[in-house]
Design a protein around this motif. Structure first.
Motif, PDB file in Angstrom:
ATOM      1  N   LYS A  51     103.268  31.304  79.949  1.00 41.36           N
ATOM      2  CA  LYS A  51     102.874  30.525  78.758  1.00 41.36           C
ATOM      3  C   LYS A  51     104.021  29.604  78.341  1.00 41.36           C
ATOM      4  O   LYS A  51     103.820  28.433  78.055  1.00 41.36           O
ATOM      5  CB  LYS A  51     102.511  31.455  77.597  1.00 41.36           C
ATOM      6  N   GLU A  52     105.235  30.176  78.302  1.00 43.82           N
ATOM      7  CA  GLU A  52     106.400  29.353  77.954  1.00 43.82           C
ATOM      8  C   GLU A  52     106.616  28.265  78.980  1.00 43.82           C
ATOM      9  O   GLU A  52     106.909  27.120  78.652  1.00 43.82           O
ATOM     10  CB  GLU A  52     107.661  30.228  77.916  1.00 43.82           C
ATOM     11  N   LEU A  53     106.479  28.647  80.243  1.00 41.72           N
ATOM     12  CA  LEU A  53     106.734  27.684  81.316  1.00 41.72           C
ATOM     13  C   LEU A  53     105.755  26.511  81.261  1.00 41.72           C
ATOM     14  O   LEU A  53     106.155  25.369  81.483  1.00 41.72           O
ATOM     15  CB  LEU A  53     106.659  28.378  82.681  1.00 41.72           C
ATOM     16  N   THR A  54     104.481  26.776  80.954  1.00 45.61           N
ATOM     17  CA  THR A  54     103.525  25.657  80.921  1.00 45.61           C
ATOM     18  C   THR A  54     103.926  24.644  79.842  1.00 45.61           C
ATOM     19  O   THR A  54     103.794  23.440  80.060  1.00 45.61           O
ATOM     20  CB  THR A  54     102.059  26.129  80.716  1.00 45.61           C
ATOM     21  N   GLU A  55     104.459  25.114  78.712  1.00 46.57           N
ATOM     22  CA  GLU A  55     104.964  24.190  77.686  1.00 46.57           C
ATOM     23  C   GLU A  55     106.069  23.310  78.274  1.00 46.57           C
ATOM     24  O   GLU A  55     106.067  22.093  78.120  1.00 46.57           O
ATOM     25  CB  GLU A  55     105.546  24.966  76.492  1.00 46.57           C
ATOM     26  N   VAL A 146      99.766   6.849  95.366  1.00 40.81           N
ATOM     27  CA  VAL A 146     100.432   7.121  94.105  1.00 40.81           C
ATOM     28  C   VAL A 146     100.101   8.546  93.668  1.00 40.81           C
ATOM     29  O   VAL A 146      98.952   8.973  93.729  1.00 40.81           O
ATOM     30  CB  VAL A 146     100.012   6.103  93.023  1.00 40.81           C
ATOM     31  N   ILE A 147     101.135   9.277  93.259  1.00 39.50           N
ATOM     32  CA  ILE A 147     100.974  10.636  92.747  1.00 39.50           C
ATOM     33  C   ILE A 147     101.067  10.567  91.232  1.00 39.50           C
ATOM     34  O   ILE A 147     102.028  10.009  90.695  1.00 39.50           O
ATOM     35  CB  ILE A 147     102.095  11.544  93.302  1.00 39.50           C
ATOM     36  N   ASP A 148     100.075  11.119  90.545  1.00 41.08           N
ATOM     37  CA  ASP A 148     100.110  11.035  89.081  1.00 41.08           C
ATOM     38  C   ASP A 148     100.007  12.406  88.412  1.00 41.08           C
ATOM     39  O   ASP A 148      99.796  12.500  87.208  1.00 41.08           O
ATOM     40  CB  ASP A 148      99.002  10.104  88.564  1.00 41.08           C
ATOM     41  N   ARG A 149     100.152  13.489  89.193  1.00 36.31           N
ATOM     42  CA  ARG A 149     100.067  14.828  88.598  1.00 36.31           C
ATOM     43  C   ARG A 149     100.692  15.851  89.543  1.00 36.31           C
ATOM     44  O   ARG A 149     100.866  15.584  90.727  1.00 36.31           O
ATOM     45  CB  ARG A 149      98.605  15.190  88.340  1.00 36.31           C
ATOM     46  N   PHE A 150     101.024  16.997  88.979  1.00 39.07           N
ATOM     47  CA  PHE A 150     101.401  18.143  89.806  1.00 39.07           C
ATOM     48  C   PHE A 150     100.686  19.362  89.255  1.00 39.07           C
ATOM     49  O   PHE A 150     100.072  19.301  88.176  1.00 39.07           O
ATOM     50  CB  PHE A 150     102.931  18.327  89.881  1.00 39.07           C
ATOM     51  N   HIS A 151     100.700  20.451  90.010  1.00 34.90           N
ATOM     52  CA  HIS A 151      99.883  21.610  89.689  1.00 34.90           C
ATOM     53  C   HIS A 151     100.703  22.893  89.732  1.00 34.90           C
ATOM     54  O   HIS A 151     101.518  23.075  90.640  1.00 34.90           O
ATOM     55  CB  HIS A 151      98.726  21.754  90.689  1.00 34.90           C
ATOM     56  N   LEU A 152     100.445  23.740  88.758  1.00 29.22           N
ATOM     57  CA  LEU A 152     100.981  25.098  88.770  1.00 29.22           C
ATOM     58  C   LEU A 152      99.894  25.977  89.377  1.00 29.22           C
ATOM     59  O   LEU A 152      98.761  25.992  88.884  1.00 29.22           O
ATOM     60  CB  LEU A 152     101.299  25.548  87.335  1.00 29.22           C
ATOM     61  N   TRP A 161      95.678  30.647  97.098  1.00 32.93           N
ATOM     62  CA  TRP A 161      96.287  30.064  95.900  1.00 32.93           C
ATOM     63  C   TRP A 161      95.244  29.269  95.138  1.00 32.93           C
ATOM     64  O   TRP A 161      94.402  28.600  95.740  1.00 32.93           O
ATOM     65  CB  TRP A 161      97.437  29.142  96.300  1.00 32.93           C
ATOM     66  N   THR A 162      95.318  29.306  93.814  1.00 32.94           N
ATOM     67  CA  THR A 162      94.378  28.553  92.994  1.00 32.94           C
ATOM     68  C   THR A 162      95.126  27.909  91.822  1.00 32.94           C
ATOM     69  O   THR A 162      96.192  28.384  91.433  1.00 32.94           O
ATOM     70  CB  THR A 162      93.214  29.476  92.552  1.00 32.94           C
ATOM     71  N   VAL A 163      94.567  26.824  91.295  1.00 31.36           N
ATOM     72  CA  VAL A 163      95.259  26.071  90.238  1.00 31.36           C
ATOM     73  C   VAL A 163      95.196  26.831  88.911  1.00 31.36           C
ATOM     74  O   VAL A 163      94.128  27.236  88.471  1.00 31.36           O
ATOM     75  CB  VAL A 163      94.650  24.660  90.072  1.00 31.36           C
ATOM     76  N   TYR A 164      96.351  27.018  88.316  1.00 33.89           N
ATOM     77  CA  TYR A 164      96.463  27.621  86.983  1.00 33.89           C
ATOM     78  C   TYR A 164      96.384  26.513  85.941  1.00 33.89           C
ATOM     79  O   TYR A 164      95.678  26.610  84.965  1.00 33.89           O
ATOM     80  CB  TYR A 164      97.786  28.381  86.879  1.00 33.89           C
ATOM     81  N   GLU A 165      97.155  25.449  86.160  1.00 31.78           N
ATOM     82  CA  GLU A 165      97.127  24.310  85.232  1.00 31.78           C
ATOM     83  C   GLU A 165      97.623  23.066  85.949  1.00 31.78           C
ATOM     84  O   GLU A 165      98.436  23.138  86.859  1.00 31.78           O
ATOM     85  CB  GLU A 165      98.007  24.599  84.009  1.00 31.78           C
ATOM     86  N   THR A 166      97.104  21.911  85.510  1.00 30.58           N
ATOM     87  CA  THR A 166      97.468  20.614  86.084  1.00 30.58           C
ATOM     88  C   THR A 166      98.241  19.814  85.047  1.00 30.58           C
ATOM     89  O   THR A 166      97.877  19.826  83.862  1.00 30.58           O
ATOM     90  CB  THR A 166      96.189  19.857  86.518  1.00 30.58           C
ATOM     91  N   PHE A 167      99.289  19.140  85.474  1.00 24.83           N
ATOM     92  CA  PHE A 167     100.157  18.372  84.577  1.00 24.83           C
ATOM     93  C   PHE A 167     100.152  16.917  85.004  1.00 24.83           C
ATOM     94  O   PHE A 167     100.535  16.601  86.122  1.00 24.83           O
ATOM     95  CB  PHE A 167     101.580  18.941  84.618  1.00 24.83           C
ATOM     96  N   ARG A 168      99.712  16.052  84.112  1.00 26.61           N
ATOM     97  CA  ARG A 168      99.635  14.622  84.427  1.00 26.61           C
ATOM     98  C   ARG A 168     100.947  13.936  84.074  1.00 26.61           C
ATOM     99  O   ARG A 168     101.465  14.130  82.983  1.00 26.61           O
ATOM    100  CB  ARG A 168      98.475  13.987  83.676  1.00 26.61           C
ATOM    101  N   LEU A 169     101.441  13.143  84.983  1.00 26.84           N
ATOM    102  CA  LEU A 169     102.721  12.474  84.770  1.00 26.84           C
ATOM    103  C   LEU A 169     102.591  11.345  83.754  1.00 26.84           C
ATOM    104  O   LEU A 169     101.614  10.589  83.776  1.00 26.84           O
ATOM    105  CB  LEU A 169     103.240  11.905  86.095  1.00 26.84           C
ATOM    106  N   GLY A 170     103.591  11.259  82.860  1.00 27.97           N
ATOM    107  CA  GLY A 170     103.663  10.151  81.913  1.00 27.97           C
ATOM    108  C   GLY A 170     102.616  10.190  80.823  1.00 27.97           C
ATOM    109  O   GLY A 170     102.454   9.222  80.087  1.00 27.97           O
ATOM    110  N   LYS A 171     101.867  11.286  80.717  1.00 29.34           N
ATOM    111  CA  LYS A 171     100.775  11.340  79.731  1.00 29.34           C
ATOM    112  C   LYS A 171     101.063  12.412  78.690  1.00 29.34           C
ATOM    113  O   LYS A 171     101.728  13.398  78.968  1.00 29.34           O
ATOM    114  CB  LYS A 171      99.457  11.707  80.427  1.00 29.34           C
ATOM    115  N   GLU A 172     100.503  12.210  77.511  1.00 24.49           N
ATOM    116  CA  GLU A 172     100.598  13.252  76.459  1.00 24.49           C
ATOM    117  C   GLU A 172      99.740  14.425  76.866  1.00 24.49           C
ATOM    118  O   GLU A 172      98.698  14.257  77.459  1.00 24.49           O
ATOM    119  CB  GLU A 172     100.112  12.685  75.129  1.00 24.49           C
TER     120      GLU A 172
END
Length: 172
Positions: A51-55, A146-152, A161-172
Motif C-alpha cells: 500500500k505504501e509502495l503504490t503511493e 512510446v512507453i507511457d506507463r509501468f506496472h506493478l 504474474w498478474t497486474v496489481y496496479e498500473t502507473f501512468r507516466l506524467g499523469k496525476e
C-alpha cells in the motif's frame, strides 16, 4: 504473509506478438507472463508495504514523462546465463526510471546491472542456446514505440504474474 512483486513495462501488442513468436518455442515462462522489460525484479512485500509502495510509485510516475524505447537487435547474456532477448537501447529516461524505482524499494539490490531487454528464450541447454542464438541473431529487429506507463505485478500460486496496479507516466 508476503507476496512476490515485480515492476515491468509491457510493450505494444505488435512487439509482444513478435516476442511471443519466439517465446512459444524458446521460453518456458511463455505462459506465466507476457513479454516485458523488467524495471525491478521479484521482491517480497506485505499488504501494508505494498500500500505504501503504490503511493510512492504514483509519485515516481508523475515525475517521469512518457519516453521512447527502441528494440534494436537480438542478443544474449551468455556466458552469464542462456537467455536470448531483444535488446532495448538504454536511454537516460529509462535508466533514470529504473534507478528511482530501485532506490525506493527495500530489499537487496538487483543481481545484475540494468540491461533493458525483452526475453525471448531462456533455460536452454548450451547446445540449444548456441543453435537458436546462431539462427536468430541475424534477424533484424527494429522497433520503436512510446512507453507511457509501468506496472506493478504480483505472482500467483501457479507461478504466473498478474497486474496489481498500473502507473501512468506524467499523469496525476
Amino acid at each position: 504473509m508476503s507476496t512476490k512483486y515485480g515492476i515491468v513495462i509491457f510493450p505494444s501488442k505488435k512487439l509482444q506478438d513478435l516476442a511471443n513468436s519466439y517465446r512459444k518455442r524458446y521460453d518456458p515462462h511463455y505462459a506465466l507472463i507476457p513479454p516485458h522489460v523488467t524495471l525491478r525484479s521479484g521482491f517480497e512485500a506485505s499488504e501494508e508495504e505494498i500500500k505504501e509502495l503504490t503511493e510512492t510509485l504514483h509519485g515516481i510516475a508523475k515525475k517521469h514523462q512518457p519516453f521512447q524505447i527502441n528494440a534494436s537487435k537480438i542478443s544474449s547474456f551468455q556466458p552469464v546465463n542462456n537467455v536470448i532477448y531483444f535488446k532495448v537501447e538504454p536511454t537516460s529516461q529509462l535508466e533514470e526510471l529504473h534507478r528511482e524505482l530501485n532506490d525506493n524499494i527495500a530489499g537487496e539490490a538487483p543481481e545484475y546491472n540494468f540491461v533493458p531487454h525483452i526475453t525471448i528464450g531462456q533455460k536452454l541447454s548450451n547446445d540449444e542456446h548456441s543453435d537458436v542464438y546462431g539462427s536468430l541473431r541475424m534477424q533484424p529487429v527494429n522497433h520503436e514505440e512510446v512507453i507511457d506507463r509501468f506496472h506493478l505485478l504480483y505472482q500467483l500460486e501457479n507461478g504466473s504474474w498478474t497486474v496489481y496496479e498500473t502507473f501512468r507516466l506524467g499523469k496525476e
